[in-house]
Design a protein around this motif. Structure first.
Motif, PDB file in Angstrom:
ATOM      1  N   GLN A 176       0.839  -1.192   0.000  1.00  0.00           N
ATOM      2  CA  GLN A 176       0.000   0.000   0.000  1.00  0.00           C
ATOM      3  C   GLN A 176       0.878   1.248   0.000  1.00  0.00           C
ATOM      4  N   ALA A 177       0.500   2.217  -0.809  1.00  0.00           N
ATOM      5  CA  ALA A 177       1.260   3.466  -0.912  1.00  0.00           C
ATOM      6  C   ALA A 177       1.085   4.299   0.351  1.00  0.00           C
ATOM      7  N   THR A 178       2.116   5.061   0.655  1.00  0.00           N
ATOM      8  CA  THR A 178       2.090   5.978   1.791  1.00  0.00           C
ATOM      9  C   THR A 178       2.437   7.376   1.286  1.00  0.00           C
ATOM     10  N   GLU A 179       2.432   8.325   2.184  1.00  0.00           N
ATOM     11  CA  GLU A 179       2.796   9.697   1.811  1.00  0.00           C
ATOM     12  C   GLU A 179       4.220   9.786   1.276  1.00  0.00           C
ATOM     13  N   ASN A 180       5.062   8.833   1.606  1.00  0.00           N
ATOM     14  CA  ASN A 180       6.434   8.822   1.099  1.00  0.00           C
ATOM     15  C   ASN A 180       6.513   8.421  -0.378  1.00  0.00           C
ATOM     16  N   ASP A 181       5.413   7.938  -0.923  1.00  0.00           N
ATOM     17  CA  ASP A 181       5.385   7.458  -2.303  1.00  0.00           C
ATOM     18  C   ASP A 181       4.754   8.448  -3.283  1.00  0.00           C
ATOM     19  N   ILE A 182       4.425   9.637  -2.837  1.00  0.00           N
ATOM     20  CA  ILE A 182       3.687  10.590  -3.668  1.00  0.00           C
ATOM     21  C   ILE A 182       4.437  10.912  -4.964  1.00  0.00           C
ATOM     22  N   ASP A 183       5.724  11.159  -4.892  1.00  0.00           N
ATOM     23  CA  ASP A 183       6.479  11.516  -6.103  1.00  0.00           C
ATOM     24  C   ASP A 183       6.493  10.373  -7.117  1.00  0.00           C
ATOM     25  N   SER A 232      -3.649  19.187 -12.507  1.00  0.00           N
ATOM     26  CA  SER A 232      -4.696  19.152 -11.491  1.00  0.00           C
ATOM     27  C   SER A 232      -4.800  17.776 -10.825  1.00  0.00           C
ATOM     28  N   ALA A 233      -5.010  16.754 -11.626  1.00  0.00           N
ATOM     29  CA  ALA A 233      -5.277  15.415 -11.102  1.00  0.00           C
ATOM     30  C   ALA A 233      -4.081  14.775 -10.427  1.00  0.00           C
ATOM     31  N   PHE A 234      -2.879  15.080 -10.923  1.00  0.00           N
ATOM     32  CA  PHE A 234      -1.693  14.412 -10.407  1.00  0.00           C
ATOM     33  C   PHE A 234      -0.738  15.369  -9.693  1.00  0.00           C
ATOM     34  N   ALA A 235      -1.282  16.483  -9.237  1.00  0.00           N
ATOM     35  CA  ALA A 235      -0.486  17.406  -8.426  1.00  0.00           C
ATOM     36  C   ALA A 235      -0.111  16.712  -7.123  1.00  0.00           C
ATOM     37  N   ARG A 236       1.028  17.067  -6.597  1.00  0.00           N
ATOM     38  CA  ARG A 236       1.493  16.456  -5.355  1.00  0.00           C
ATOM     39  C   ARG A 236       0.450  16.604  -4.246  1.00  0.00           C
ATOM     40  N   SER A 237      -0.117  17.799  -4.118  1.00  0.00           N
ATOM     41  CA  SER A 237      -1.107  18.048  -3.061  1.00  0.00           C
ATOM     42  C   SER A 237      -2.372  17.213  -3.261  1.00  0.00           C
ATOM     43  N   THR A 238      -2.798  17.047  -4.503  1.00  0.00           N
ATOM     44  CA  THR A 238      -3.981  16.239  -4.799  1.00  0.00           C
ATOM     45  C   THR A 238      -3.739  14.780  -4.436  1.00  0.00           C
ATOM     46  N   LEU A 239      -2.617  14.244  -4.877  1.00  0.00           N
ATOM     47  CA  LEU A 239      -2.320  12.838  -4.588  1.00  0.00           C
ATOM     48  C   LEU A 239      -2.097  12.609  -3.098  1.00  0.00           C
ATOM     49  N   ALA A 240      -1.455  13.538  -2.423  1.00  0.00           N
ATOM     50  CA  ALA A 240      -1.229  13.389  -0.980  1.00  0.00           C
ATOM     51  C   ALA A 240      -2.559  13.319  -0.244  1.00  0.00           C
ATOM     52  N   SER A 241      -3.493  14.152  -0.642  1.00  0.00           N
ATOM     53  CA  SER A 241      -4.818  14.145  -0.026  1.00  0.00           C
ATOM     54  C   SER A 241      -5.539  12.831  -0.300  1.00  0.00           C
ATOM     55  N   GLU A 242      -5.430  12.331  -1.515  1.00  0.00           N
ATOM     56  CA  GLU A 242      -6.100  11.079  -1.870  1.00  0.00           C
ATOM     57  C   GLU A 242      -5.475   9.878  -1.173  1.00  0.00           C
TER      58      GLU A 242
END
Length: 77
Positions: free
Chosen positions: A7-14, A43-53
């Motif tokens: 499972q992905a974590t916040e460390n995997d956002i990039d 928009s869809a793959f911005a760091r902030s968007t993915l981190a929130s998801e």
């Protein structure tokens, strides 16, 4: 060639952003203008968007890693 699924974590956002963008471009670039693609990707793959998801409860992201590198992902809503 060791492979893992986790499972992905916040460390995997990039890594998640990079593979998401590459996959989306490969799949849909022929169907949309460059401007439309750029706007969607930003928009869809911005760091902030993915981190929130990734942190949210509505979705789970699972990564396939091959030799420690992200080789794919699955999003479960």
């Amino acid at each position: 060639m060791p492979t893992t699924i986790r499972q992905a974590t916040e460390n995997d956002i990039d890594a998640l952003a990079a593979i998401s963008r590459a996959t989306y471009i490969e799949t849909f670039a022929a169907h949309y203008s460059t401007q439309t693609m750029t706007q969607y990707l930003e928009s869809a793959f911005a760091r902030s968007t993915l981190a929130s998801e990734v942190a949210g409860r509505e979705s789970e992201f699972w990564l396939l890693e091959v030799d420690g590198e992200c080789g794919g992902y699955l999003r479960v809503n």
